[in-house]
Design a protein around this motif. Sequence first.
Motif, PDB file in Angstrom:
ATOM      1  N   ARG A  26      11.100 -56.881  -7.000  1.00  0.00           N
ATOM      2  CA  ARG A  26      10.993 -57.657  -8.241  1.00  0.00           C
ATOM      3  C   ARG A  26       9.718 -57.332  -9.028  1.00  0.00           C
ATOM      4  O   ARG A  26       9.437 -57.961 -10.044  1.00  0.00           O
ATOM      5  CB  ARG A  26      11.057 -59.146  -7.917  1.00  0.00           C
ATOM      6  N   ASP A  27       8.968 -56.350  -8.580  1.00  0.00           N
ATOM      7  CA  ASP A  27       7.740 -55.913  -9.264  1.00  0.00           C
ATOM      8  C   ASP A  27       8.089 -55.378 -10.649  1.00  0.00           C
ATOM      9  O   ASP A  27       9.050 -54.615 -10.814  1.00  0.00           O
ATOM     10  CB  ASP A  27       7.074 -54.825  -8.423  1.00  0.00           C
ATOM     11  N   THR A  28       7.303 -55.751 -11.658  1.00  0.00           N
ATOM     12  CA  THR A  28       7.528 -55.234 -13.015  1.00  0.00           C
ATOM     13  C   THR A  28       6.585 -54.082 -13.358  1.00  0.00           C
ATOM     14  O   THR A  28       6.861 -53.334 -14.292  1.00  0.00           O
ATOM     15  CB  THR A  28       7.346 -56.356 -14.056  1.00  0.00           C
ATOM     16  N   ILE A  29       5.485 -53.932 -12.632  1.00  0.00           N
ATOM     17  CA  ILE A  29       4.546 -52.840 -12.881  1.00  0.00           C
ATOM     18  C   ILE A  29       5.043 -51.554 -12.226  1.00  0.00           C
ATOM     19  O   ILE A  29       5.063 -50.478 -12.830  1.00  0.00           O
ATOM     20  CB  ILE A  29       3.136 -53.199 -12.356  1.00  0.00           C
ATOM     21  N   LEU A  30       5.409 -51.663 -10.956  1.00  0.00           N
ATOM     22  CA  LEU A  30       5.984 -50.533 -10.214  1.00  0.00           C
ATOM     23  C   LEU A  30       7.339 -50.988  -9.667  1.00  0.00           C
ATOM     24  O   LEU A  30       7.453 -51.416  -8.521  1.00  0.00           O
ATOM     25  CB  LEU A  30       5.041 -50.098  -9.080  1.00  0.00           C
ATOM     26  N   PRO A  31       8.373 -50.922 -10.504  1.00  0.00           N
ATOM     27  CA  PRO A  31       9.680 -51.466 -10.133  1.00  0.00           C
ATOM     28  C   PRO A  31      10.373 -50.617  -9.065  1.00  0.00           C
ATOM     29  O   PRO A  31       9.855 -49.586  -8.617  1.00  0.00           O
ATOM     30  CB  PRO A  31      10.451 -51.458 -11.450  1.00  0.00           C
ATOM     31  N   LEU A  32      11.555 -51.062  -8.681  1.00  0.00           N
ATOM     32  CA  LEU A  32      12.278 -50.409  -7.600  1.00  0.00           C
ATOM     33  C   LEU A  32      12.526 -48.934  -7.897  1.00  0.00           C
ATOM     34  O   LEU A  32      12.518 -48.103  -6.978  1.00  0.00           O
ATOM     35  CB  LEU A  32      13.602 -51.136  -7.354  1.00  0.00           C
ATOM     36  N   ALA A  33      12.730 -48.583  -9.155  1.00  0.00           N
ATOM     37  CA  ALA A  33      12.928 -47.170  -9.507  1.00  0.00           C
ATOM     38  C   ALA A  33      11.710 -46.342  -9.127  1.00  0.00           C
ATOM     39  O   ALA A  33      11.830 -45.185  -8.708  1.00  0.00           O
ATOM     40  CB  ALA A  33      13.210 -47.042 -11.002  1.00  0.00           C
ATOM     41  N   VAL A  73       2.533 -49.861   0.102  1.00  0.00           N
ATOM     42  CA  VAL A  73       3.220 -51.043  -0.418  1.00  0.00           C
ATOM     43  C   VAL A  73       3.172 -51.018  -1.944  1.00  0.00           C
ATOM     44  O   VAL A  73       2.095 -51.116  -2.527  1.00  0.00           O
ATOM     45  CB  VAL A  73       2.562 -52.332   0.119  1.00  0.00           C
ATOM     46  N   ASN A  74       4.343 -50.834  -2.568  1.00  0.00           N
ATOM     47  CA  ASN A  74       4.386 -50.706  -4.035  1.00  0.00           C
ATOM     48  C   ASN A  74       3.223 -49.827  -4.492  1.00  0.00           C
ATOM     49  O   ASN A  74       2.421 -50.196  -5.349  1.00  0.00           O
ATOM     50  CB  ASN A  74       4.355 -52.075  -4.705  1.00  0.00           C
ATOM     51  N   THR A  75       3.178 -48.656  -3.905  1.00  0.00           N
ATOM     52  CA  THR A  75       2.032 -47.777  -4.104  1.00  0.00           C
ATOM     53  C   THR A  75       2.085 -47.074  -5.451  1.00  0.00           C
ATOM     54  O   THR A  75       3.155 -46.864  -6.033  1.00  0.00           O
ATOM     55  CB  THR A  75       1.962 -46.726  -2.980  1.00  0.00           C
ATOM     56  N   ALA A  76       0.929 -46.702  -5.925  1.00  0.00           N
ATOM     57  CA  ALA A  76       0.815 -45.888  -7.131  1.00  0.00           C
ATOM     58  C   ALA A  76       0.586 -44.433  -6.727  1.00  0.00           C
ATOM     59  O   ALA A  76       0.220 -44.133  -5.594  1.00  0.00           O
ATOM     60  CB  ALA A  76      -0.347 -46.384  -7.987  1.00  0.00           C
ATOM     61  N   GLY A  77       0.827 -43.530  -7.688  1.00  0.00           N
ATOM     62  CA  GLY A  77       0.469 -42.132  -7.486  1.00  0.00           C
ATOM     63  C   GLY A  77       1.622 -41.172  -7.302  1.00  0.00           C
ATOM     64  O   GLY A  77       1.407 -39.958  -7.307  1.00  0.00           O
ATOM     65  N   PHE A  78       2.844 -41.673  -7.154  1.00  0.00           N
ATOM     66  CA  PHE A  78       3.971 -40.784  -6.858  1.00  0.00           C
ATOM     67  C   PHE A  78       5.116 -40.931  -7.852  1.00  0.00           C
ATOM     68  O   PHE A  78       6.261 -40.624  -7.524  1.00  0.00           O
ATOM     69  CB  PHE A  78       4.489 -41.045  -5.441  1.00  0.00           C
ATOM     70  N   THR A  79       4.817 -41.400  -9.050  1.00  0.00           N
ATOM     71  CA  THR A  79       5.861 -41.586 -10.048  1.00  0.00           C
ATOM     72  C   THR A  79       5.580 -40.742 -11.284  1.00  0.00           C
ATOM     73  O   THR A  79       4.428 -40.432 -11.601  1.00  0.00           O
ATOM     74  CB  THR A  79       5.980 -43.064 -10.465  1.00  0.00           C
ATOM     75  N   ARG A  80       6.652 -40.399 -11.955  1.00  0.00           N
ATOM     76  CA  ARG A  80       6.547 -39.555 -13.152  1.00  0.00           C
ATOM     77  C   ARG A  80       5.984 -40.369 -14.313  1.00  0.00           C
ATOM     78  O   ARG A  80       6.409 -41.491 -14.575  1.00  0.00           O
ATOM     79  CB  ARG A  80       7.944 -39.024 -13.504  1.00  0.00           C
TER      80      ARG A  80
END
Length: 280
Positions: free
Chosen positions: A214-221, A118-125
């Motif tokens: 609508r998350d601003t820390i881990l947005p839809l992108a 859920v709005n997870t961290a670890g897989f974004t550039r």
Amino acid sequence: MPFVATRAGRVFYEQRGTGVPVVLLHATLHDHRDFDLVADRLAARYRTIAVDLPGHGRSDPVDADRAADAFLVAEVLADLVDRLGLAPAVLIGNSVGGFAAARLALDQPGRVAGLVLVNTAGFTRQTAVSRLTCRVLGIPRASRWIFPRLVPGYMKPRNDYDRAIAGRVQARARTAEGARVAAALWRSFAAPAFDLRADGPRLAPPVLLVWGARDTILPLAAGRQTHMAIPGSQFRTLDTGHVVFASDPGGFLEIAEPFIESASRNKAAGKTSDAVHRNR
């Protein structure tokens, strides 16, 4: 109160129900109560375990000479699953909780029946902006001032319950200990080992991604990047902030429950098939 001994001290967990284990893992400076609006319904069918991460909630503070970072969270999750005999479990992880869940699935895939990230961290550039953000929020004094101001933006509270969550997180973030824990986590978010994109294809359990748009820390992108990094993952969005299951518990369960049932059934079928082959 139920605690389990781990390498980071005692970790608190709240257990309800029986059946296939479903482990609930919260975000930075949050706690197990984030899941209260969905835990009872899950517990009607599953052994539901809501965890306070090390240094959070009722869990022991992390020793001052040890970094309360994302890697420690992942190690403590492995301790908890082992000590409570939870495998194979479905893991529902939010933010850094999602990172820890994915790390366990990579390191010990036999222990994980499925992942709900859920709005997870670890897989974004990482970008110049994200690295700067991690560096600044990695300073306890800066985190103590900035982080409480970020909470309403990433939470986008829409009911009394998630407004209460936001208030608890802000209060925690304003304390010296909260700032220390948050800063250690933010520093680790910029570490090369926190980037799991190359490992996404190795995730063996089925993966459901649920994203608050609508998350601003881990947005839809970031959600789309995560979906691309994990081949075969399912990707669903809801009109919420970071803590989807608190803001829209009904919408979250409508998506998550069929996945949990399918993942549990498939894992059980696989174990039965393996036992048949061993006995031939």
